[in-house]
Motif scaffolding. Structure first.
Motif, short mmCIF file in Angstrom:
data_model
loop_
_atom_site.label_atom_id
_atom_site.label_comp_id
_atom_site.label_asym_id
_atom_site.label_seq_id
_atom_site.Cartn_x
_atom_site.Cartn_y
_atom_site.Cartn_z
N UNK A 102 0.70 0.50 -0.07
CA UNK A 102 2.09 0.42 0.29
C UNK A 102 2.37 -0.69 1.12
N UNK A 103 3.54 -1.27 1.13
CA UNK A 103 3.70 -2.82 1.78
C UNK A 103 3.59 -2.53 3.06
N UNK A 104 3.79 -1.35 3.98
CA UNK A 104 3.66 -1.52 5.38
C UNK A 104 2.93 -0.21 6.08
N UNK A 105 2.81 0.77 5.34
CA UNK A 105 1.93 1.82 5.83
C UNK A 105 0.67 1.95 5.29
N UNK A 106 -0.21 2.66 6.12
CA UNK A 106 -1.61 2.78 5.64
C UNK A 106 -1.85 3.78 4.47
N UNK A 107 -1.26 3.55 3.26
CA UNK A 107 -1.37 4.56 2.25
C UNK A 107 -1.57 3.86 0.93
N UNK A 108 -2.38 4.37 0.18
CA UNK A 108 -2.97 3.96 -1.19
C UNK A 108 -2.29 4.73 -2.23
N UNK A 109 -1.82 4.33 -3.52
CA UNK A 109 -1.51 5.19 -4.54
C UNK A 109 -2.57 4.76 -5.52
N UNK A 110 -2.92 5.81 -6.36
CA UNK A 110 -4.13 5.85 -7.38
C UNK A 110 -3.86 6.57 -8.76
N UNK A 111 -4.03 6.04 -9.83
CA UNK A 111 -3.83 6.66 -11.02
C UNK A 111 -5.16 6.74 -11.67
N UNK A 112 -5.82 7.44 -12.17
CA UNK A 112 -6.85 7.61 -13.02
C UNK A 112 -6.88 7.54 -14.44
N UNK A 113 -7.89 7.63 -15.20
CA UNK A 113 -7.83 7.51 -16.58
C UNK A 113 -7.48 9.04 -17.35
N UNK A 114 -7.47 10.04 -16.46
CA UNK A 114 -7.02 11.16 -17.03
C UNK A 114 -5.52 11.75 -16.61
N UNK A 115 -4.92 10.74 -15.96
CA UNK A 115 -3.68 10.94 -15.88
C UNK A 115 -3.18 11.32 -14.59
#
Length: 344
Positions: free
Chosen positions: A64-77
């Protein structure tokens, strides 16, 4: 000139690493379904509890550009959002089957409101970053998507498929606006298509689109010249081409822009040769070419530009059981983290 200060061993290979906005945490995801975390606020970095729950390779990510957030996608969808600074992070939202299979890449709008995810189904799905809700879907290609980037205007996105066709999309209407030719990054030999595209990024407030990876010269084991192409966003024409090594250096796997204006890239090569390269846009040759690491997959730079980490591959392992230790045990692959600092 950077100085390597220490090396941190890890148990598995990592696809990516990034620092938190405040530089206190290093995050990394890879082949074991974990998002690992290292506390860099301490005098000596120490690994803390990981983010768990992913079932396959946790390869796709966006910060996230300003908040302490991470978005993650895996190989199972699976696609999920975590607040990474918590002691025991819990998902802010979690979609177990966001895509039918492998999510290779993610991109988030500059305001942090929308998240784009292409999947094996060959659609570009636009989500509300606050809750993961699917806003709309764009049929972007008849082929698998390898990279995506959202323009700083937040209204358009560019995708790159296995044939290195770059397509520009209106995110609201799903309309194809135009195409950009990056076909030099694709190679076909008999029954094999080799996609050299690994990175799409916007720079100079969206005036320049950067496509990095390789111009393949063979299939099979694979050889190619690592390159970075700079496209004029207004015209779609290539403005510059910068080689990042020779035909044995293969891919540019990751690339970041230093606050002082030069690019820092890492390459994967044959056989097991990685490079770290620093290069200015207006210069043909790199001014730093560091060759003391094995294959390098990711480079994470602190926002102050003073410290960075390169995730590489351990030496003396081919990943195929051919190399064993003194006791006869198979040497698997893992990613040592090479910590660097710039001199005063």
């Amino acid at each position: 000139t950077p100085k390597e200060t220490q090396t941190i061993d890890t148990p598995r290979q990592l696809c990516w690493t990034r620092f938190s906005h405040d530089g206190k945490l290093l995050l990394g995801g890879g082949y074991d379904g974990l998002i690992r975390r290292w506390d860099f606020a301490a005098e000596t970095p120490v690994e803390i509890a990981p983010i768990e729950g992913f079932q396959g390779w946790a390869q796709a990510f966006a910060m996230h550009p300003s908040e302490p957030l991470v978005f993650v996608g895996d190989s199972w969808g699976r696609l999920a959002c975590y607040s990474y600074a918590e002691e025991k992070p819990q998902p802010k939202w979690d979609t177990e089957s966001s895509h039918d299979g492998w999510i290779r890449t993610l991109s988030i709008t500059p305001d942090g409101e929308r998240l784009d995810s292409p999947g094996n189904a060959r659609q570009l799905r636009v989500h509300d970053a606050a809750n993961g809700k699917l806003l709309h879907e764009v049929e972007v290609s008849e082929n698998d998507i390898f990279a995506v980037a959202i323009h700083p205007d937040g209204k358009t996105a560019v995708t790159g498929d296995v044939f290195c066709k770059l397509k520009v999309w209106d995110l609201e209407t799903g309309k194809l606006l135009r195409e950009i030719d990056a076909s030099a990054m694709h190679y076909y030999d008999r029954d094999q298509d080799v996609c050299g595209l690994r990175v799409l990024q916007f720079h100079e407030d969206g005036k320049t689109l950067l496509a990095a990876g390789a111009e393949p010269t063979s299939a099979g084991r694979g050889h190619g010249v690592p390159v970075v192409h700079f496209f004029d966003w207004k015209t779609g024409e290539r403005a510059r081409r910068r080689e990042q090594g020779n035909s044995n250096d293969w891919f540019v796997d990751d690339l970041v822009l230093h606050p002082d204006g030069f690019f820092m890239s890492v390459t994967t090569g044959q056989p097991g040769k990685g490079k770290m390269i620093f290069q200015r846009q207006d210069e043909e040759k790199p001014f730093v070419e560091y060759t003391k690491m094995s294959n390098t997959h990711s480079i994470a730079l602190k926002s102050d530009g003073k410290q960075f980490v390169v995730a590489a591959t351990n030496r003396n392992s081919q990943g195929n059981g051919a190399v064993k230790d003194t006791e006869g045990a198979y040497l698997g692959n893992f990613s040592p983290l090479h910590v660097f600092e710039f001199g005063g």
